[in-house]
Scaffold this active site. Structure first.
Site, PDB file in Angstrom:
ATOM      1  N   GLN D 124       0.829  -1.185   0.171  1.00 29.04           N
ATOM      2  CA  GLN D 124       0.196  -0.084   0.081  1.00 29.04           C
ATOM      3  C   GLN D 124       0.779   1.157  -0.001  1.00 29.04           C
ATOM      4  OE1 GLN D 124      -2.341   0.799   3.611  1.00 29.04           O
ATOM      5  NE2 GLN D 124      -3.933   1.511   2.251  1.00 29.04           N
ATOM      6  N   GLY D 125       0.717   2.290  -0.736  1.00 25.09           N
ATOM      7  CA  GLY D 125       1.436   3.469  -0.925  1.00 25.09           C
ATOM      8  C   GLY D 125       0.517   4.756  -0.680  1.00 25.09           C
ATOM      9  N   SER D 127       0.441   6.490   2.357  1.00 26.38           N
ATOM     10  CA  SER D 127       1.103   7.643   3.392  1.00 26.38           C
ATOM     11  C   SER D 127       2.133   8.364   2.898  1.00 26.38           C
ATOM     12  CB  SER D 127       1.269   6.853   4.737  1.00 26.38           C
ATOM     13  OG  SER D 127       0.364   6.412   5.413  1.00 26.38           O
ATOM     14  N   SER D 159       3.716  -1.188   3.951  1.00 22.85           N
ATOM     15  CA  SER D 159       3.928  -2.365   4.708  1.00 22.85           C
ATOM     16  C   SER D 159       4.007  -3.405   3.307  1.00 22.85           C
ATOM     17  CB  SER D 159       2.921  -2.744   5.645  1.00 22.85           C
ATOM     18  OG  SER D 159       1.604  -2.399   5.120  1.00 22.85           O
ATOM     19  N   GLU D 242     -10.878  -1.608   4.740  1.00 28.72           N
ATOM     20  CA  GLU D 242      -9.653  -1.927   5.668  1.00 28.72           C
ATOM     21  C   GLU D 242     -10.129  -1.744   7.262  1.00 28.72           C
ATOM     22  OE1 GLU D 242      -5.379   0.018   6.580  1.00 28.72           O
ATOM     23  OE2 GLU D 242      -6.578   1.142   5.280  1.00 28.72           O
ATOM     24  N   ASN D 361      -6.563   5.437  16.124  1.00 30.19           N
ATOM     25  CA  ASN D 361      -7.877   5.239  16.730  1.00 30.19           C
ATOM     26  C   ASN D 361      -8.408   6.432  17.418  1.00 30.19           C
ATOM     27  OD1 ASN D 361      -7.340   2.630  16.421  1.00 30.19           O
ATOM     28  ND2 ASN D 361      -7.424   1.985  18.530  1.00 30.19           N
ATOM     29  N   GLU D 362      -7.642   7.532  17.687  1.00 35.60           N
ATOM     30  CA  GLU D 362      -8.338   8.821  17.934  1.00 35.60           C
ATOM     31  C   GLU D 362      -8.926   9.398  16.760  1.00 35.60           C
ATOM     32  OE1 GLU D 362      -5.108   8.279  18.176  1.00 35.60           O
ATOM     33  OE2 GLU D 362      -5.115   8.240  20.524  1.00 35.60           O
TER      34      GLU D 362
END
Lengths: 325, 378, 325, 378
Positions: D124-125, D127, D159, D242, D361-362
């Protein structure tokens, strides 16, 4: 494998919800505190009329012949409405126990002519003004019809407590299983916890959207958002365990598996309602801390039901034993 | 560092302990009932007559010029002895520092001795329905008319408000001014014509607070504290006290932790998880104590309490809740039952208000983040 | 009663802080991982030079004749700097034990010519490349000078671990108290935990003030503010217990009171550093999760030190016993 | 409600279990090493050849048209069997739903079978250094030049990026457009000239991620997924996957909970507090399971997964951390020691990333509050 309620079950729930909204609003709950018997006038008869008291009685005995899966969301609604009656005790435990024992008291119980409460684990009974008590005596159940008890004042005015001091008349309930009775009581209480938590969350979401401080809605602060998101998450991951436990009580013949599933449900429901109460009060601030404001009805129910019929620790221990650690 | 108690402190502690033992009034009524309130007022007088009401104050106002260490020792002994709580706390802890800082000589001479003796029991009149943690939202108007202010508006959550003799209020003297401007700190006699009070029941029904309604209530301008229009600055100084050392001394929590320990020690087959919770709370009471002694050492060196007071507010209020919730869990099914031996239930209800009042813990955490750690406000 | 450090103590601390900043920056820590002995070249000698190794040795033996109150903030600085040496083991425990036993190895230990580590509770020793091990043998201490150990790889590269398999030469350390040694080890580790937590908090405050997401600094979000406020509060209510415990170890002759105070300190310091690590990583986000970024040095130290020489549960149990529950 | 497994599901489960038992490859290398990566790719091929790679996909692409219940059963059996993890997860769980939704027939025919067989392993690209949870901050430019896009910029936290064959990226095709506008979803071959990749070590040093550097890298415009300028909408659909059902099926956590249970059962004198933690985690794994079955029932009725997927993300990521942290505590002083028998340490490091990736999670809690509960955004 289909983990959802039927349209009929949803409709039954909706009907009961409307009954409670109509006959048992917060004002009626408050009035019940001043009544001699702590009851909401007419509510028990209306529940009998609607068949709620007879859900777990067999059709042959004049009941609906339904099971715990049909009942579980009804009891959730009782929590949601803050019903100040020993409903779980009577409907979820006493009625099926009387049916299983073939006891004559069943008829009055499902007709709404009597109210029966429980004393399964000693110390405190709820609904002290009831007509009879399903009582655990060793490995059997009894229907206690005459007894002495000392009154005890709960922090929750909707719970008329008594500490049993003497039993003077009791019938054996042969054929009724005390362990099953306990699981039903814990399951029903877990369902009520879910309903109480839902109500606390709804009331708080509504309040913080309206209440302004420092120039904006309290509910727009991230701290408040996260408090309530945590409640929502706790609720949404506790409720399925309660429904799953209802299925186990209704259909699983293995008492160990049933007990494990009930205990998972009660442990998580207790935690969820505890968190809901904590955050509801904190997000309301001072207004939620007053006797006049209705939030207190559900706060107190949360504190007491989280511990009733086994607190988190008790039920985790049961799960530990069931899974071999 | 020297943690040995010097002989004069030991003597002070022993004297204090002895006096409390000898003069323990036994169980008296709740200060939230009319009768209990007067019983508590009488207890204040007993303390005052013996010099134990306000030991940290100058002797001219009824104190005995205690230093901070002595005050902390006094508080530890006071709470551990189990004598009644202080109905005077709002006045002594919240208002008195403000009077010492901002009061005229006349105000100090008039109010302080009467506060110390229990003749004047004070309530706080800051919050309003639309101004809880956000005091800048205060709307109660006070318009000067000759030598008096004419008050109109409403106050709420006045603890002790149902029976207090005086109320210390923040009012808006300049209705044109916005937010923190135009506020004034005003001392209001409870018997002011045009002011009505209505008790508010707390969760358990006890009237822990009052609402105040002002309808052209007339209050002498002599009772302004710290200057007209200075209310915000004056109040903030007191907010420092409320959150800081004076309101919640460690003694209170150490005593509660000790009672919790004793409760647990009497439980047969104590659940190891509950034992763990008891120990955790007990340790935290000690942590609060030593944090306070550290702060006391700084204060005695001339430092002031800054925004780190907010850390203490969060810590003690959550500790108080933990102490009481753990006690109720230890009591099992009897925890929910209100009876004479179950002070924990009453204490739990009281503790629940801790994270809310004097600025919610959410606001305190903002203060810690922004003013102690220096994180960006927005 | 005066609960504060003296100007001399603060100055000593400042000097050591500067030494670590100068001689043991993160790059030096990383380089130590690739060294055979896992050490920072020259650091031990510099610490000896400054007298740090001799703090707890009596003046008569060439030490500084100071006590744990003098030492505690020095060890905090070692945590703050992430020093990859068995400093607590050597300075806080081995040196005074050798002094109390009058063992000849003291001279080399305070001169920085040797490094001594510990094996007080079995299983794992830290600083596997040390010259000797203070070892608990029943109710006595020994100085082990020859032994076999299996190497063990810690998640924290700064901890060279070994699992002791055999002892082939050891001197008795008569006069040295193993319980006191354990309390010193726990106290020193607690002090390190405080330093590690301070560093994690500082690094995170700095990062979130700079890092922007969604158009504003990450540190301006209330959720992040509250995470870090909680860390600050945990730290500020743990540190005083550590200083108080240092006083007890130095001055309290009652082992039960000493043990209670040390255990209170370690329990709270472990909790504080654990929370600090959790929130530091969460507030950093992905960058904090990388090997290249220096945060990992303190994260790993936090995980390992929180459990070293007794975890939270161990120390709470000791407090429970001390207060009679 | 019917929680009995119908006979065909029982048969499916038994078949699945038997196959996994018979074909367990034993312990293979970490997928974050070059050798381990290829071992994992080989395992993908074994799965594919037997029809167990992507059971929920249509058979034309290598699946067996499983329904959701079968897929959940498959996942439970897969993880419980202890066979290696899926190096194909990024593709199968995150990209594939997007290809099914937005891909052209040609793209589906080309990419899906190769993904299913392990011929194409995807990274996955999304970020970038300045765009973590806030994808609108993406700066990597892709400018159309004839039939190709010319890419310049940098991606990070990819990743599987060190060894993957393809990368699914979001790039900015309209540099004038702000925030969510002008983004495009682009599929990039790893061997693209002008693209360099540099492994990033995760906490324990293993190269769990890669950085990608684009320097006039040329990618065919055929590899746009869902239309130029539509990247945000396309990516958000995948973000739903996701966070939703497909990435973290209950089976994974049920298997971890079972391993934790077994670990605890073998501890002599198990600390009752740790027992309590184990049970709590075990119950939560069951809670996650039943929550998922409830969602599956809704999905099978035709409902869609909405923002409540964010609840699941918070729940599983914190559960995963709890499972692994509890295991390490059970291991005592040996918990920190990396050795062959201590998969928990590796799992703990991996679990630590859970509350961060795929939207912290925020942010998930904000979504729950604003979009599930309806709290005001500001």
């Amino acid at each position: 494998m289909k983990f959802s309620f039927t349209d009929e079950q949803n409709m039954f729930r909706e009907t009961v919800r409307e009954l409670f909204a109509d006959r048992c609003p917060p004002d009626a709950v408050r009035q019940s505190w001043d009544n001699d018997d702590g009851r909401v006038p007419g509510l028990w008869a209306a529940l009998a009329e609607m068949g709620v008291l007879a859900v777990l009685a067999p059709e042959a005995a004049g009941g609906l012949g339904m099971n715990e899966v049909d009942l579980v969301r009804i009891l959730e609604e009782a929590g949601y409405a803050g019903v100040p009656e020993p409903l779980v005790e009577h409907v979820a435990v006493a009625v099926p126990a009387l049916a299983e024992a073939g006891h004559a008291a069943l008829e009055a119980a499902i007709a709404g002519d009597s109210t029966i409460t429980l004393n399964l684990s000693g110390e405190v009974i709820v609904g002290a003004a009831a007509d009879a008590v399903v009582h655990r005596h060793g490995d059997t159940l009894q229907l206690v019809t005459e007894w002495q008890a000392d009154e005890a004042a709960s922090i929750d005015q909707s719970r008329r407590l008594g500490v049993l001091t003497d039993i003077t008349a009791a019938d054996p309930l042969d054929g009724a299983d005390p362990d099953l009775a306990f699981d039903r009581a814990a399951l029903g209480t877990a369902a009520q916890c879910i309903g109480v938590a839902r109500r606390l969350l709804e009331a708080t979401v509504e309040y913080v959207a309206e209440r302004h401080q420092f120039g904006k809605p309290v509910g727009s602060y991230q701290a408040v958002k996260h408090h309530l998101a945590n409640v929502k998450i706790a609720l949404d991951f506790a409720a399925p365990l309660v429904y799953r436990a209802a299925w186990s009580v209704a259909h699983d013949d293995d008492p160990a598996a049933r007990g494990r599933d009930v205990s998972m449900a009660k442990a998580q429901a207790s935690e969820a309602v505890d968190l809901a109460a904590r955050q509801a009060l904190q997000c309301h601030g001072a207004i939620g801390y007053t006797f006049e404001y209705d939030l207190q009805l559900w706060l107190k129910r949360a504190w007491t039901l989280a511990a009733a019929h086994g607190d988190v620790r008790f039920h985790r221990d049961r799960v530990a034993a069931a899974i071999g650690i | 560092m020297n943690l040995d108690l010097a002989p004069q402190y030991v003597a002070f502690r022993d004297e204090c302990r002895q006096w409390l033992t000898d003069n323990h009034p036994g169980r008296i009524g709740s200060m939230d009932t009319a009768i209990g309130f007067e019983e508590h007022r009488a207890w204040e007088k007993v303390l005052f007559d013996a010099g134990w009401s306000v030991p940290a104050w100058p002797s001219v106002y009824g104190g005995c010029d205690c230093d901070l260490i002595e005050w902390l020792i006094y508080e530890e002994e006071y709470w551990l002895s189990g004598v009644p709580g202080r109905v005077s706390a709002n006045g002594v802890s919240l208002l008195a520092p403000t009077i010492f800082n901002f009061g005229t000589q006349e105000q100090q001479d008039f109010f302080l001795p009467r506060m110390a003796s229990g003749e004047h029991i004070w309530a706080q009149g800051w919050s309003e329905p639309e101004a809880g943690s956000d005091l800048a939202g205060i709307k109660t108007k006070a318009i000067l008319d000759g030598d008096d202010f004419i008050l109109n508006g409403q106050k709420t959550w006045c603890s002790r408000g149902a029976f207090a003799d005086w109320i210390f209020c923040i009012v808006r003297t300049d209705p044109e001014a916005e937010r923190h401007q135009g506020l004034t700190y005003l001392l209001v006699p409870a018997e002011t014509p045009g002011m009505e009070r209505r008790p508010i029941g707390r969760l358990d029904g006890e009237p822990g607070f009052a609402e105040l309604f002002f309808d052209d209530a007339r209050v002498s301008a002599e009772h302004v504290l710290g200057g007209v229009g200075q209310g915000w600055a004056v109040a903030m100084a007191a907010a420092g006290s409320e959150r800081g050392l004076s309101l919640r001394s460690p003694g209170r929590f150490m005593a509660a932790a000790e009672r919790l320990r004793a409760l647990a020690a009497n439980v047969t087959d104590l659940d190891p998880r509950l034992r763990d919770e008891v120990v955790d709370a007990w340790i935290k009471a000690q942590a609060y104590r030593w944090n306070t002694y550290q702060m006391a050492a700084d204060l005695m060196e001339g430092d002031e309490i800054g925004p780190e007071a907010s850390e203490g507010k969060v810590f003690w209020s959550e500790l108080d809740l933990e102490l009481h919730a753990t006690a109720l869990r230890l009591m099992g099914p009897m925890g929910e039952v209100a009876h004479a031996g179950n002070d924990w239930l009453d204490g739990y209800v009281f503790a629940l208000s801790g994270p809310i009042y004097a600025g919610t813990n959410e606001i305190q955490r903002n203060i810690v983040a922004e003013r102690v750690l220096g994180l960006p406000r927005r």
